[in-house]
Write an enzyme that holds these catalytic residues in place. Structure first.
Site, PDB file in Angstrom:
ATOM      1  N   ALA A 155      -4.187  -3.785   8.726  1.00 36.71           N
ATOM      2  CA  ALA A 155      -4.122  -4.560   7.495  1.00 36.71           C
ATOM      3  C   ALA A 155      -4.284  -3.611   6.319  1.00 36.71           C
ATOM      4  O   ALA A 155      -4.618  -2.444   6.502  1.00 36.71           O
ATOM      5  CB  ALA A 155      -5.240  -5.605   7.468  1.00 36.71           C
ATOM      6  N   GLU A 183      -5.661  -3.360   2.102  1.00 32.70           N
ATOM      7  CA  GLU A 183      -6.540  -3.993   1.105  1.00 32.70           C
ATOM      8  C   GLU A 183      -5.957  -4.064  -0.309  1.00 32.70           C
ATOM      9  O   GLU A 183      -6.733  -4.100  -1.279  1.00 32.70           O
ATOM     10  CB  GLU A 183      -7.854  -3.201   1.064  1.00 32.70           C
ATOM     11  CG  GLU A 183      -7.775  -1.776   0.464  1.00 32.70           C
ATOM     12  CD  GLU A 183      -7.618  -0.660   1.492  1.00 32.70           C
ATOM     13  OE1 GLU A 183      -7.097  -0.925   2.591  1.00 32.70           O
ATOM     14  OE2 GLU A 183      -8.007   0.481   1.188  1.00 32.70           O
ATOM     15  N   ASN A 184      -4.642  -4.128  -0.484  1.00 32.70           N
ATOM     16  CA  ASN A 184      -4.055  -4.218  -1.825  1.00 32.70           C
ATOM     17  C   ASN A 184      -4.835  -5.197  -2.697  1.00 32.70           C
ATOM     18  O   ASN A 184      -5.191  -6.284  -2.252  1.00 32.70           O
ATOM     19  CB  ASN A 184      -2.615  -4.720  -1.730  1.00 32.70           C
ATOM     20  CG  ASN A 184      -1.845  -4.051  -0.621  1.00 32.70           C
ATOM     21  OD1 ASN A 184      -1.710  -2.835  -0.614  1.00 32.70           O
ATOM     22  ND2 ASN A 184      -1.401  -4.835   0.351  1.00 32.70           N
ATOM     23  N   GLU A 229     -11.142  -5.653   5.023  1.00 29.23           N
ATOM     24  CA  GLU A 229     -10.221  -5.580   3.871  1.00 29.23           C
ATOM     25  C   GLU A 229     -10.864  -6.215   2.644  1.00 29.23           C
ATOM     26  O   GLU A 229     -10.730  -5.717   1.532  1.00 29.23           O
ATOM     27  CB  GLU A 229      -8.886  -6.253   4.188  1.00 29.23           C
ATOM     28  CG  GLU A 229      -8.169  -5.735   5.435  1.00 29.23           C
ATOM     29  CD  GLU A 229      -8.065  -4.237   5.535  1.00 29.23           C
ATOM     30  OE1 GLU A 229      -7.993  -3.551   4.496  1.00 29.23           O
ATOM     31  OE2 GLU A 229      -8.061  -3.720   6.674  1.00 29.23           O
ATOM     32  N   GLU A 235     -13.385   4.500   3.606  1.00 26.20           N
ATOM     33  CA  GLU A 235     -13.213   3.975   4.958  1.00 26.20           C
ATOM     34  C   GLU A 235     -14.509   3.990   5.776  1.00 26.20           C
ATOM     35  O   GLU A 235     -14.853   3.010   6.424  1.00 26.20           O
ATOM     36  CB  GLU A 235     -12.090   4.719   5.690  1.00 26.20           C
ATOM     37  CG  GLU A 235     -10.702   4.516   5.064  1.00 26.20           C
ATOM     38  CD  GLU A 235     -10.281   3.054   4.926  1.00 26.20           C
ATOM     39  OE1 GLU A 235     -10.935   2.178   5.525  1.00 26.20           O
ATOM     40  OE2 GLU A 235      -9.302   2.774   4.205  1.00 26.20           O
TER      41      GLU A 235
HETATM   42  N1  B3K Z   1      -6.498   1.340   4.112  1.00 29.14           N
HETATM   43  C1  B3K Z   1      -5.644   0.839   5.156  1.00 29.14           C
HETATM   44  C2  B3K Z   1      -5.047   1.895   6.010  1.00 29.14           C
HETATM   45  C3  B3K Z   1      -3.840   2.537   5.417  1.00 29.14           C
HETATM   46  C4  B3K Z   1      -3.183   3.456   6.409  1.00 29.14           C
HETATM   47  C5  B3K Z   1      -2.099   4.271   5.794  1.00 29.14           C
HETATM   48  N2  B3K Z   1      -1.390   5.063   6.754  1.00 29.14           N
HETATM   49  C6  B3K Z   1      -6.350  -0.143   6.025  1.00 29.14           C
HETATM   50  C7  B3K Z   1      -7.823  -0.089   6.025  1.00 29.14           C
HETATM   51  O1  B3K Z   1      -8.442   0.883   6.380  1.00 29.14           O
HETATM   52  O2  B3K Z   1      -8.418  -1.038   5.628  1.00 29.14           O
HETATM   53 ZN    ZN Z   2     -10.238   0.418   5.482  1.00 26.70          ZN
END
Ligand code: B3K
Ligand code: ZN
Length: 891
Positions: free
Chosen positions: A264, A266-267, A300, A322
């Protein structure tokens, strides 16, 4: 993207850009083959960053027009994807128009099509595949987005933030205009234009604002969204209660998409999810699927503060968002489980969650840290950033945050978080900024040495030995640490390792801990701080020689080397007051038995192990979910790393043998457990019920592995009578992982029932690709994988399908993948090359299945090397795969 030229990016080379962006006004005229993007951005000089041109990146797009303040640019140079524009003054307006082809975009990065709808994925560097932009996380701008599309095909038009207006246009088209009030980096931009429906709920936030929550899915899936919505509401409440963090927008959307490269994204205000982490109903999703939906939705959502409001300065800082967000989602899930379990079951429920997380760490991160891709949680260099969304950055990163939490305590940690947000809200920062805030909020708590966790790769070894002095009633514990070298890091300095310890007396009870020199004995568990290469701790006032219980709750991500004989392991399996360590003792004992069996197939199953295993099995005082964890054998990838050299065939034979023996010899106990664990009534997702179903399914697994007629008949009956997916799939898995003659028919029946359900078919693919050979005369699993590759439901373009079939075979089935004749390895190379032409990120993930090839037997190495070389030499290889395979061969 030529292999030889994939440049290495260094963390030390970070420089701020001479120009940043204040506002972005985007207009999309959406079309499947020719989408026109008009991007008007106000660029502002950052005088502190020194002189220089405006730098924009663009990839896989056609530049239609570009103006600076309405005219031709004074100077413009192109170096690959980088566009440099000379500009005067402090502010200029750049307007750039690009044309892109979403249908041709099989990389699923940038703007692409899935089931006829338009979706985006921009992290890490997908925005540059949409328009020219300073596509780095340290450029935070405010976005306004207008989407225009054919109404019939795309009735729903979504982007980040709040909806400003919408309306009709000529020729059956319509538009919507969105505005995101918060500055954000380009990787958080998103749009969706598709035929979708939403489950909606309106909730009141802690400050009394009413917000609209939506879960958008394809029409037929509306009955599978309730759990995701509940999870979102629970996440919001939890973040308010635990960290005082509130949703900052009027609406929050989750959109499910079938083709997606990861779990997923997190936009801001518009999370885009792989369908697999949204859709759940009892007939199609297992308890584990429900758990995953809950934790990914939470993850997210939590990013809204840890990642979006405060973001990363550069991609080397990825663990800043992360590691911290994984820690937050782990704590959330533990709290949810504890709440459901009630006061008496809370501790065990939390331990079960901790065990789950540590299993993942050991199976995925430990091997990564022992191979050519080993890197610190904050890497120093990369060739392709997408290769660094790793178990190290995520899971080990979360362990590092957890250690901070342990060292500072709950309140100290919360104070650190508050200070972090007060300093850095709206900014793009570094891991140092985070740790500094933690230190400052805790009276300058010294975290200098702790920072080595951010810069050193490799799993530390913690060696412990104890000596008992009967005359003085004292016990001296010597702790020593050592981290083996990793690529590019020969020397390692000592780390700060919090070691939670208990000393268990012969009666099985914890002794109060009193270090020499202390006036009073303290609690039964305490956290020692190991900071040197070696330290001694002398405990006094003991009545008898204790049994040490170290790293309780897995207080640090290390490998504990402790000489414990079988008797002590069995004792701790029965008595350790720390449920995590009780589980761990069982795992260690099982590991010992399995590896002995792999080394010597004639070795029998020790009676003492069988007895210890049986007492856990029949201990009804223990929570079923905990028992299911304690009775499941250690993960195969973890065990492989513990073998030297790794011999997957020998390990597989040992695993089959141990499972079959435990299944057969304890059949009566398993049958009893199976009966007692039945859950009456309609399915509901509840951790208590889930624990019972997990233990019942494990019982079926052992019974089927044991191969007795009664056990196999029970598995068949359970499969036929199941009333939910957890039971149905549990029974099917038991049949497939056995020599049962009914397994083919069961697979067919399952297929017939779910032939039109993509997510359930993924389970069907994965189960077959992960199948062991219980029957020596059976054909290799590879034969079946090849057949499934041409199944009409399979597609190399869908990442879920690839991971279900190929991922399960390459990564979860080492015993069948590493065939002695090398056919598995040749198949791997063919698939990696085929995938790379469409989707480098997915190809690189599959490529990683062989990175630790040097740990294998010489015969396997000889079979693997030419295949790695073949992939590396293949024409047009992506930087993604080139980095993985290049490092594997170079090490
Ligand atoms: N931030 C995204 C992961 C994006 C991966 C790009 N190759 C999902 C997450 O960690 O929530
Ligand atoms: Zn993440």
């Amino acid at each position: 993207m030529r292999t030889e030229h994939a440049p290495t990016i260094q963390r030390a080379d970070y420089r701020p850009l001479p120009w940043t962006v204040e506002t972005v006004d985007l207009h999309f005229c959406l079309d499947a083959e020719a989408t026109l993007v008009t991007n008007r951005m106000v660029c502002v000089r950052q005088s502190s960053a020194g002189d220089g041109p405006i730098q924009l990146w663009g990839e896989a797009l056609e530049r239609v027009a570009l103006t600076v303040d309405g005219g031709a640019p004074a100077g413009l140079r192109e170096h690959g994807a980088l566009l440099e524009i000379d500009a005067e003054g402090e502010r200029v307006v750049i307007e750039v128009q690009t044309r892109i082809n979403p249908r041709a975009n099989t990389t699923l990065s940038g703007l692409y099509l899935s089931a006829g709808g338009f979706f985006t994925q921009c992290e890490a560097e997908g925005f540059r595949r949409i328009t020219y932009f300073p596509d780095r996380p340290d450029v935070m701008a405010r976005y306004t987005v207008t989407l225009e599309a054919e109404r019939a095909r795309c009735p729903v038009l979504l982007s980040n933030g709040n909806l400003l207006e919408q309306g009709e246009l000529p020729n059956g088209r319509h538009y919507a205009k969105w505005e995101d009030p918060f500055p954000k980096p380009s990787y958080l931009f998103a749009l969706v234009a598709a035929k979708l429906v939403a489950l909606e709920r309106s909730v009141t936030t802690m400050s009394g604002r009413e917000v609209l929550l939506q879960v958008w899915v394809e029409e037929g899936n509306l009955d599978r969204c309730e759990h995701a919505m509940d999870s979102l509401v629970h996440s919001m409440r939890w973040d308010e209660e635990t960290f005082g963090l509130e949703l900052d927008l009027d609406r929050f959307m989750i959109v499910a998409v079938t083709d997606f490269n990861m779990g997923a994204m997190e936009n801001k205000g518009l999370n885009i999810f792989n369908t697999k982490f949204v859709l759940a109903k009892p007939d199609t999703a297992t308890d584990v699927d429900y758990e995953h939906v809950e934790s990914v939705v939470a993850h997210e959502y939590f990013h809204n503060w840890t990642g979006n409001r405060v973001t990363c300065r550069d991609w080397f800082q990825l663990t800043l968002k992360e590691g911290l967000t994984v820690f937050r989602d782990q704590q959330f899930s533990a709290d949810m489980l504890a709440r459901a379990a009630g006061p008496d079951g809370a501790a065990s429920a939390r331990a079960v969650k901790r065990i789950d997380d540590v299993r993942v760490l050991r199976a995925a991160q430990f091997p990564e840290d022992a191979g050519p891709m080993a890197h610190p949680i904050r890497p120093d260099s990369y060739q392709e950033i997408n290769n660094f969304y790793t178990a190290t950055v995520y899971e080990k990163g979360a362990e590092v945050i957890r250690m901070l939490h342990t060292l500072l305590g709950q309140e100290g940690f919360r104070n650190g978080m508050d200070l972090y947000f007060s300093y850095f809200d709206g900014q793009a920062v570094t891991c140092d900024d985070f740790v500094d805030a933690m230190s400052e909020a805790n009276n300058g708590f010294d975290l200098d040495q702790f920072m080595r966790w951010y810069s050193q790769a490799g799993t530390p070894r913690l060696k412990a030995s104890g000596s008992w002095d009967a005359g003085h009633g004292s016990y001296t514990l010597t702790l020593a640490q050592h981290t083996p070298p990793t690529p590019g890091q020969e020397q390692k300095a000592p780390l700060v390792i919090p070691v939670a310890l208990g000393l268990i007396g012969p009666d099985g009870r914890d002794r109060p801990l009193q270090l020499e020199g202390e006036a009073q004995p303290g609690a039964g568990t305490r956290v020692l701080r190991l900071t040197e290469s070696e330290q001694r701790f002398r405990f006094v006032g003991l009545d008898a020689e204790p049994v040490p219980s170290l790293l309780r709750g897995f207080s640090a991500p290390v490998i504990l080397e402790l000489d414990e004989d079988d008797g002590r392991l069995a004792f701790r399996m029965a008595h350790d007051s720390d449920p995590f360590n009780r589980w761990d003792a069982a795992q260690r004992y099982a590991e010992r038995v399995i590896l002995a069996r792999a080394a010597d197939p004639a070795a029998g199953l020790p009676t003492a192990f069988r007895a210890a295993f049986r007492s856990l099995l029949s201990d009804e005082a223990l929570d079923p979910a905990f028992r299911a964890q304690a009775l499941a054998l250690p993960a195969e990838p973890y065990l492989l790393e513990r073998m030297s050299p790794a011999d997957p065939a020998a390990l597989r034979a040992a695993l089959i043998d141990v499972m079959a023996t435990l299944g057969r010899e304890l059949a009566a106990d398993w049958l009893q457990v199976l009966d007692r664990m039945q859950v009456a009534g309609a399915y509901r997702y509840h951790p208590g019920d889930a624990g019972r179903r997990a233990l019942a399914n494990l019982a079926l697994r052992y019974l089927a592995a044991g191969g007795d007629a009664v056990g196999l008949a029970r598995a068949e009956a359970h499969f036929a009578q199941a009333t939910n997916m957890t039971q149905r799939f549990g029974a099917l898995a038991a049949l497939v992982q056995s020599a049962s003659p009914a397994r083919t028919a069961a697979l067919q029946a399952f297929h017939a029932r779910y032939r039109d359900d993509a997510l359930v078919l993924d389970k069907w693919f994965a189960l077959q690709a992960g199948a062991w050979r219980w029957d020596a005369a059976a054909a290799p699993t590879l034969d079946r994988v090849r057949v499934l590759l041409s199944d009409p439901a399979f597609s190399l373009s869908n990442p879920n399908k690839v991971s279900a079939l190929l991922g399960s075979y390459f990564r979860a089935n080492p015993g069948e993948f590493h065939l002695a004749d090398g056919s598995g390895h040749a198949f791997w190379a063919d698939q990696v090359i085929a995938l790379d032409a469409r989707n480098p990120q997915v190809a690189a993930r599959m490529a990683r299945a062989l990175e630790n090839w040097r740990h294998f037997t010489p015969a396997l190495q000889a079979s693997i090397r030419p295949q790695l070389e073949r992939v590396l030499a293949s024409a047009g290889l992506s930087a993604d795969v080139a980095e993985i395979v290049g490092k594997a061969l170079a090490q």
